[in-house]
Structures are given as C-alpha cells and as structure tokens.
Motif scaffolding. Structure first.
Motif, short mmCIF file in Angstrom:
data_model
loop_
_atom_site.label_atom_id
_atom_site.label_comp_id
_atom_site.label_asym_id
_atom_site.label_seq_id
_atom_site.Cartn_x
_atom_site.Cartn_y
_atom_site.Cartn_z
N VAL A 5 0.84 -1.20 0.00
CA VAL A 5 0.00 0.00 0.00
C VAL A 5 0.87 1.25 0.00
N LEU A 8 2.41 1.87 -3.46
CA LEU A 8 1.49 2.44 -4.44
C LEU A 8 1.26 3.93 -4.19
N LEU A 9 1.15 4.32 -2.94
CA LEU A 9 0.98 5.74 -2.63
C LEU A 9 2.22 6.53 -3.04
N PHE A 17 -5.85 8.51 -3.47
CA PHE A 17 -6.35 7.17 -3.76
C PHE A 17 -7.57 6.85 -2.89
N ASP A 21 -9.48 2.24 -5.53
CA ASP A 21 -8.34 2.41 -6.44
C ASP A 21 -7.22 1.45 -6.07
N LEU A 22 -6.93 1.37 -4.79
CA LEU A 22 -5.84 0.50 -4.34
C LEU A 22 -6.21 -0.96 -4.51
N GLU A 25 -5.26 -2.46 -7.76
CA GLU A 25 -3.83 -2.74 -7.91
C GLU A 25 -3.35 -3.89 -7.03
N ILE A 34 -7.20 -3.37 3.30
CA ILE A 34 -6.57 -2.16 2.75
C ILE A 34 -6.94 -0.95 3.61
N LEU A 38 -4.46 1.71 5.62
CA LEU A 38 -4.53 3.16 5.40
C LEU A 38 -4.75 3.91 6.71
#
Length: 366
Positions: A5, A8-9, A17, A21-22, A25, A34, A38
């Motif tokens: 995570v 990706l950020l 995001f 969205d995450l 991926e 997820i 976050l």
C-alpha cells in the motif's frame, strides 16, 4: 500488506487514492484489510485522509521518507523487465498443525474447530457467505454450545464484546483514558475499531446489554454505516468494506431479553445446540453424554433450566482424566445450578447404574 500500500501511494505522491483504487492494484486483498492499513498510515502521519465518499488518501512527506528508508521494500516498484524466464519457486513443504480430521478449521487461538452441517454446507461456510453478502446473523442457544468458537472459526479477524448488564455506550465506542503524565487520551472502542478496519464484530450475550446501549450500534448496521462519537467532539466514524456485525443470545439466562428492535436487526437466526456425537468422538465418557442427552430433553420441555453442554462435557473429560471418573461425576453435580441440581444428580445416577452421587465437597482433615 503494509509495504504494497505504501509503495502504491509513493509511486504517485500527488494522487488521492480511494480504497477501491488501491484494491484494483492489489487483487486478492480485501477492502477491509486495505482500509486497516490506510488508517495505520494516517495514524503515523505517513498519509492524509480527506472526507467525503469515498474517502481518499495521499502520501505525506513523512510517508515518502519512510518509503525511501525501506518501509515499502516488501514491494518495490519494478523498473526493468526480466530478459530470461524465471523458474517458478518449488512448492513449500506443508508445515504447521495437522488437522484432526478433514475440513477442520484452525481458530486464531490455535484450537481446531470441527464444522457442523448447516443446510447444504457447513456452519463455517454459511457464516462466511452471510458476511460476504452483508446479511447479519444471530446465534442463539444455551451457554457452552460453541457459539463463540463458531464465530472465531468463521471470522479470523473477529473482535468479541462480552455483553452484560453493566455494558455502556463507552464500552462500544470508546472513552478517555488517563495517561502517565496526568493527561487524557481518547481510546476508540471495539465498534469503532471494527468499522474502520473492516473487521467482524461479535456481540456475545447481546441480550444482556441494556437496549439503550445497543441503540448506539444500530446506525453502524443500517444503510448509513456511520456513528457519531459524542464523547469525542462529535467525531463521525464510517465503516469500510468488510465491517460486519453478528451476535449471540442465550435464551433462558436471567436478564437476557431479545427485544423486537434487536431481533429485527438480524436477518438470520441460527440455533446452536450441543453435538452429542461430536462429544463422543472427542472422548467424553458415555455416561456423562447419556445424562446430558436426558437433561437437554427435559430443558427443551421447560422442565428444568440447565443442562450440560459441550463446554461442561469437555471439562468432564478433563477432570476425569485428572482426578478420576467419580470426581468428575461429583463435580458435574456441583456445578449445576441449585434449582436443577437434584435433576442432574438423578440423571447421573441413572447413567451410572444407581451410584450414590453427591456434589464434590471437602471432607475431614487427614
């Protein structure tokens, strides 16, 4: 999960995001998991969160520094394409505990759960389907039949709240706790934690909790999926995907009242009884099972209010192995509630061929 995570950020530091969205991926990862990551990033100030629906997350300068320091190394972005085929890694050799029988489920506490038939599937499978389809479930039955064990086997991420008559709203949503320096800090309760981390929340003995306290739970269960934490500046907590509420009810227990408001919040009600055949297969002495079968039949007719369940039968087995069969029989008579103790003694006497049975009691000094 933490590393992917953050990676990706960090790859798009100016993008906000959403959990969805995450999720695109990270195939195979639940939105609840997820969302939990976050929230941890926000707590560490490695990401910021914007309100609205859906909520969106952006990496901070501190988050970028953490990523560069190796926090996201578990999934570093690839910059080159392999020039030769990569041989697949050999399959790992199975390790860990061996299930006692096919289909057994290992609970987070390390105890194997043996699923039971429920409709066209097992109880564990049915409960997982209900959560997947966000259909709430209420398990009911005498104490000790395995309701909590079933929940733990079905939902490894479950948070359990033990309900009682003194449960307060603060026990669910949180309260201020003292700090060593004399100040106070707000500690979020299990309801808020489960909502924000997308976890299952099991309210055990829900019918012992005062109805006005349970009312704090209902907004999280309906279409709003939000609650307002009045004690903490009217902060709003919103549930992420994966959040799920289930409950347990022990009919006949003093003070347990299944109100219409509570019953209507659960679309599926499943009775949980003791599986006597399972008790036999687990090595519980036959005499104890025969007595339990007779006593449970009387309890269903409302002739008595208590009968041994799986919990007491497994304890019987352990006491018999430790202290002997006679002591186990006397102990089962001793743990029976006073109003039903004579009925339990009589059932044990029939099961053990007329033996004189007295509750386990200290004798004279030796």
């Amino acid at each position: 999960m933490f590393g992917p995570v953050l990676t990706l950020l960090a790859a798009e530091p100016h993008r906000a995001f959403s959990i969805g969205d995450l999720g695109k991926e990270l195939p195979g990862r639940s939105s609840g998991a997820i969302g939990s990551v976050l929230n941890r990033l926000v707590d560490r100030k490695w990401a910021t969160m914007t309100g609205g629906s859906p909520r969106r997350y952006t990496i901070t300068a501190e988050g970028i520094d953490a990523y560069k320091a190796g926090a996201g190394a578990s999934r570093a972005p690839s910059t080159t394409t392999p020039t030769s085929p990569v041989s697949p890694a050999p399959a790992p050799t199975p390790t860990g505990p061996v299930p006692p029988r096919p289909g057994a489920v290992l609970s987070p506490n390390g105890v194997w759960y043996l699923p039971r038939q429920l409709g066209d599937a097992t109880d564990v499978e049915v409960l997982r389907r209900l959560r997947r389809d966000t259909i709430t479930v209420l398990l009911y039955g005498p104490p000790g039949t395995g309701k909590t064990s079933l929940i733990e086997a079905a939902y490894a991420d479950a948070i359990t709240v033990a309900g009682h008559g003194d449960t307060t709203v603060e026990d669910l949503v949180g309260n201020y706790v003292p700090l060593p320096d004399g100040g106070f800090e707000f500690a979020y309760g299990p309801l808020v934690v489960a909502m924000r981390e997308g976890r299952a929340l099991f309210i055990d003995d829900a019918t012992l909790i005062p109805p006005r306290v349970l009312a704090a739970l209902y907004p999280a269960m309906d279409g709003r999926a939000t609650i307002t934490i009045a004690a903490h500046h009217n902060e709003v907590a919103t549930a992420v995907d994966g959040f799920y509420v289930c409950a347990g009810h022990n009919p006949g227990v003093h003070g347990a009242i299944l109100t219409e408001a509570l019953a209507s919040r659960f679309a599926v009600h499943i009775e949980v009884t003791t599986d006597m055949q399972l008790a036999r297969s687990l090595g519980v002495p036959n005499g104890a099972i025969d007595a339990a079968v007779a006593l449970n039949a009387r309890m269903r007719k409302h002739e008595i209010d208590w009968a041994p369940q799986l919990r007491e039968l497994l304890a019987f087995k352990r006491v018999a192995a430790s202290l002997g069969l006679d002591a186990a029989v006397s102990n089962l008579a001793a743990i029976a509630p006073e109003p039903d103790r004579q009925a339990v003694i009589e059932a044990l006497q029939r099961a053990y061929c007329g033996s004189i049975i007295t509750p386990l009691t200290l004798g004279k000094q030796k």
